[in-house]
Design a protein around this motif. Structure first.
Motif, PDB file in Angstrom:
ATOM      1  N   SER A  46       0.868  -1.180   0.000  1.00 18.26           N
ATOM      2  CA  SER A  46       0.000   0.000   0.000  1.00 18.26           C
ATOM      3  C   SER A  46       0.905   1.231   0.000  1.00 18.26           C
ATOM      4  O   SER A  46       2.114   1.116   0.214  1.00 18.26           O
ATOM      5  CB  SER A  46      -0.886   0.001   1.250  1.00 18.26           C
ATOM      6  N   GLN A  47       0.308   2.391  -0.186  1.00 15.85           N
ATOM      7  CA  GLN A  47       1.093   3.628  -0.204  1.00 15.85           C
ATOM      8  C   GLN A  47       1.847   3.799   1.117  1.00 15.85           C
ATOM      9  O   GLN A  47       3.020   4.147   1.139  1.00 15.85           O
ATOM     10  CB  GLN A  47       0.175   4.833  -0.466  1.00 15.85           C
ATOM     11  N   GLU A  48       1.171   3.509   2.238  1.00 12.00           N
ATOM     12  CA  GLU A  48       1.797   3.652   3.553  1.00 12.00           C
ATOM     13  C   GLU A  48       2.923   2.626   3.744  1.00 12.00           C
ATOM     14  O   GLU A  48       3.995   2.955   4.241  1.00 12.00           O
ATOM     15  CB  GLU A  48       0.741   3.483   4.641  1.00 12.00           C
ATOM     16  N   GLU A  49       2.669   1.372   3.346  1.00 10.80           N
ATOM     17  CA  GLU A  49       3.702   0.326   3.456  1.00 10.80           C
ATOM     18  C   GLU A  49       4.908   0.667   2.595  1.00 10.80           C
ATOM     19  O   GLU A  49       6.048   0.478   3.012  1.00 10.80           O
ATOM     20  CB  GLU A  49       3.141  -1.036   3.026  1.00 10.80           C
ATOM     21  N   TYR A  50       4.630   1.190   1.398  1.00 15.09           N
ATOM     22  CA  TYR A  50       5.726   1.547   0.504  1.00 15.09           C
ATOM     23  C   TYR A  50       6.556   2.693   1.095  1.00 15.09           C
ATOM     24  O   TYR A  50       7.786   2.666   1.034  1.00 15.09           O
ATOM     25  CB  TYR A  50       5.198   1.930  -0.883  1.00 15.09           C
ATOM     26  N   GLN A  51       5.881   3.675   1.700  1.00 17.12           N
ATOM     27  CA  GLN A  51       6.600   4.791   2.316  1.00 17.12           C
ATOM     28  C   GLN A  51       7.445   4.289   3.489  1.00 17.12           C
ATOM     29  O   GLN A  51       8.595   4.699   3.653  1.00 17.12           O
ATOM     30  CB  GLN A  51       5.629   5.884   2.779  1.00 17.12           C
ATOM     31  N   ASP A  52       6.900   3.379   4.295  1.00 20.42           N
ATOM     32  CA  ASP A  52       7.658   2.777   5.400  1.00 20.42           C
ATOM     33  C   ASP A  52       8.875   2.020   4.868  1.00 20.42           C
ATOM     34  O   ASP A  52       9.969   2.089   5.431  1.00 20.42           O
ATOM     35  CB  ASP A  52       6.779   1.829   6.223  1.00 20.42           C
ATOM     36  N   TYR A  53       8.674   1.302   3.782  1.00 21.69           N
ATOM     37  CA  TYR A  53       9.767   0.544   3.147  1.00 21.69           C
ATOM     38  C   TYR A  53      10.868   1.511   2.676  1.00 21.69           C
ATOM     39  O   TYR A  53      12.047   1.287   2.938  1.00 21.69           O
ATOM     40  CB  TYR A  53       9.216  -0.274   1.978  1.00 21.69           C
ATOM     41  N   GLU A  54      10.480   2.576   2.002  1.00 25.08           N
ATOM     42  CA  GLU A  54      11.444   3.561   1.511  1.00 25.08           C
ATOM     43  C   GLU A  54      12.182   4.225   2.676  1.00 25.08           C
ATOM     44  O   GLU A  54      13.398   4.425   2.619  1.00 25.08           O
ATOM     45  CB  GLU A  54      10.752   4.634   0.655  1.00 25.08           C
ATOM     46  N   ASP A  55      11.439   4.548   3.747  1.00 25.59           N
ATOM     47  CA  ASP A  55      12.062   5.153   4.926  1.00 25.59           C
ATOM     48  C   ASP A  55      13.082   4.204   5.549  1.00 25.59           C
ATOM     49  O   ASP A  55      14.172   4.623   5.955  1.00 25.59           O
ATOM     50  CB  ASP A  55      11.008   5.540   5.973  1.00 25.59           C
TER      51      ASP A  55
END
Length: 131
Positions: A46-55
């Motif tokens: 999801s957008q949130e999971e992807y942002q967490d992954y990138e972080d």
């Protein structure tokens, strides 16, 4: 999947069935396909999971860069320290060799042992070894 023979057939199978697969078939356990499946897992975030992954990737890279920089600086410091210590040891050895040469010359000229000790700073034992 068990009928696939060429890599081309494997690619066609993966592209056609990727959305249906919930695990990597044993016939596709090659590095290139494992990388593809790993990337596909990330693409499902999801957008949130992807942002967490990138972080988390950014955090990992920052720490890795800090450690690499510290390691490089440590290696440079070690090299410099080694060179300095080597120069100091070389100077000390040179001075000792110089004292020994002076003592040898004084012994050849028949000079008094106490005078040789006083001038060179060598001990009696060291001077006796030179005889």
């Amino acid at each position: 999947a068990n009928e696939l023979k060429s890599r081309f057939e494997k690619w066609l199978f993966v592209l056609k069935n990727l959305h249906k697969l919930d695990r990597v078939p044993s016939e596709l356990k090659e590095n290139i396909f494992l990388k593809l499946f790993k990337t596909a897992e990330i693409a499902k975030f999801s957008q949130e999971e992807y942002q967490d992954y990138e972080d988390s990737l950014k955090y990992y890279r920052d720490i890795k860069n800090s450690l690499d920089t510290a390691r490089e600086e440590g290696e440079i410091r070690g090299e410099i320290r080694g060179k300095i210590e080597g120069k100091i040891e070389g100077k000390i050895e040179g001075k000792i060799e110089e004292k020994i040469e002076i003592a040898k010359n004084m012994l050849q000229k028949g000079m008094d042992l106490s005078l040789i000790k006083e001038i060179t700073g060598l001990s009696e034992k060291e001077i006796d070894k030179l005889k």
